[in-house]
Design a protein around this motif. Structure first.
Motif, PDB file in Angstrom:
ATOM      1  N   ARG A 190      92.429  70.241   9.040  1.00 24.68           N
ATOM      2  CA  ARG A 190      91.995  70.355  10.433  1.00 24.68           C
ATOM      3  C   ARG A 190      93.202  70.669  11.315  1.00 24.68           C
ATOM      4  O   ARG A 190      93.110  71.442  12.268  1.00 24.68           O
ATOM      5  N   SER A 218      93.568  69.184  20.806  1.00 25.28           N
ATOM      6  CA  SER A 218      92.240  68.922  20.250  1.00 25.28           C
ATOM      7  C   SER A 218      92.319  67.903  19.116  1.00 25.28           C
ATOM      8  O   SER A 218      93.339  67.786  18.420  1.00 25.28           O
ATOM      9  N   THR A 219      91.234  67.201  18.915  1.00 19.67           N
ATOM     10  CA  THR A 219      91.187  66.188  17.854  1.00 19.67           C
ATOM     11  C   THR A 219      90.493  66.750  16.625  1.00 19.67           C
ATOM     12  O   THR A 219      89.829  67.791  16.667  1.00 19.67           O
ATOM     13  N   ASN A 220      90.672  66.035  15.529  1.00 18.81           N
ATOM     14  CA  ASN A 220      89.991  66.423  14.303  1.00 18.81           C
ATOM     15  C   ASN A 220      88.478  66.437  14.500  1.00 18.81           C
ATOM     16  O   ASN A 220      87.766  67.267  13.933  1.00 18.81           O
ATOM     17  N   LYS A 221      88.009  65.517  15.331  1.00 20.87           N
ATOM     18  CA  LYS A 221      86.577  65.428  15.583  1.00 20.87           C
ATOM     19  C   LYS A 221      86.055  66.706  16.258  1.00 20.87           C
ATOM     20  O   LYS A 221      84.963  67.184  15.949  1.00 20.87           O
ATOM     21  N   SER A 222      86.850  67.265  17.173  1.00 22.07           N
ATOM     22  CA  SER A 222      86.410  68.490  17.856  1.00 22.07           C
ATOM     23  C   SER A 222      86.314  69.651  16.871  1.00 22.07           C
ATOM     24  O   SER A 222      85.450  70.524  17.007  1.00 22.07           O
ATOM     25  N   ASP A 237      85.467  69.293  13.714  1.00 16.19           N
ATOM     26  CA  ASP A 237      84.231  69.036  12.973  1.00 16.19           C
ATOM     27  C   ASP A 237      83.013  69.510  13.758  1.00 16.19           C
ATOM     28  O   ASP A 237      82.054  70.041  13.188  1.00 16.19           O
ATOM     29  N   VAL A 238      83.045  69.315  15.084  1.00 15.01           N
ATOM     30  CA  VAL A 238      81.935  69.741  15.921  1.00 15.01           C
ATOM     31  C   VAL A 238      81.788  71.267  15.881  1.00 15.01           C
ATOM     32  O   VAL A 238      80.682  71.802  15.752  1.00 15.01           O
ATOM     33  N   ARG A 275      87.143  65.884   1.524  1.00 18.77           N
ATOM     34  CA  ARG A 275      87.423  64.544   2.063  1.00 18.77           C
ATOM     35  C   ARG A 275      88.927  64.304   2.162  1.00 18.77           C
ATOM     36  O   ARG A 275      89.678  64.515   1.216  1.00 18.77           O
ATOM     37  N   TYR A 334      88.638  71.589   5.225  1.00 18.51           N
ATOM     38  CA  TYR A 334      87.517  72.433   4.802  1.00 18.51           C
ATOM     39  C   TYR A 334      87.995  73.548   3.879  1.00 18.51           C
ATOM     40  O   TYR A 334      89.160  73.926   3.848  1.00 18.51           O
TER      41      TYR A 334
END
Length: 226
Positions: free
Chosen positions: A174, A188-192, A194-195, A218, A222
């Protein structure tokens, strides 16, 4: 062994040619009548056809036309008809070669080998063609196609999908996506990420539970496979 169908009403000539070609690992099936020849071709497998033009019941030009309608097979015309019109008509109706009688069997052999080489090369080329990929990157147009259609992507979605495609088959973190995609803010975060990946998956109709293209790794990030 190479299998040849010879449609020829001069049985003596056909036998001479058959015996000669047999010495070069070629098995010749002789049909003295055009309708028998067509039936034989439709019920058996052959590598090449040698066809006379002057046949009983049906002119060889019509036979040639019927063969070409149903079979992609080399056709060599072997005929005593020397008129240029016959030669032109034969080639126009699907023949690959025209050999005027009389001729030396060596010339017939050479032409058979030549046409079979071309046929094999054509088949190999067809078999070796790459299957088009579902996702295609067109950098000049700044587009990504999915199964031939342009995917409507935001700048961030385009940059991430483009980067994954350039790294096809390899794991991408990421953090790597954040720092290598111009439209992604470095804060930006890793979560963004993923979104955005989720939005991309939705646009190409991918089920995240059973991914076909974008696979989550995991603890890493990706990987895209095509």
């Amino acid at each position: 062994m190479i299998r040849i169908l010879m449609i020829e009403d001069d049985f003596e000539l056909a036998e001479i040619l058959s015996e000669y070609l047999h010495n070069y690992d070629m098995e010749v099936t002789i049909a003295e009548e055009p309708y028998i020849g067509l039936s034989t071709l439709n019920t058996n497998s052959f590598d090449l056809v040698i066809l006379d033009l002057t046949l009983p019941g049906l002119d060889g030009l019509e036979v040639c036309k019927e063969i070409r309608k149903q079979h992609n097979i080399p056709i060599i015309i072997s005929s005593a008809r020397h008129d240029i019109t016959d030669k032109v008509n034969a080639l126009d109706n699907g023949a690959d070669d025209y050999l005027p009688k009389p001729y030396d069997p060596q010339e017939l052999l050479a032409r058979i080998k030549s046409h079979l080489r071309r046929q094999n090369a054509s088949l190999n080329e067809e078999n070796n063609k790459e299957t088009p990929k579902d996702l295609v990157l067109k950098e000049y147009e700044h587009e990504i196609l999915f199964k031939g259609s342009v995917v409507n992507l935001t700048a961030a979605e385009y940059d991430i999908l483009r980067y994954l495609m350039l790294k096809e088959g390899g794991a991408v973190t990421r953090e790597e996506l954040i720092y290598n995609c111009e439209s992604i803010n470095e804060d930006s975060t890793n979560k963004s990420i993923d979104v955005i990946i989720g939005r991309i998956r939705a646009k190409i109709g991918e089920n995240p539970k059973e991914p076909r293209y974008i696979h989550a790794i995991r603890g890493v990030g990706y990987k895209l496979t095509l």
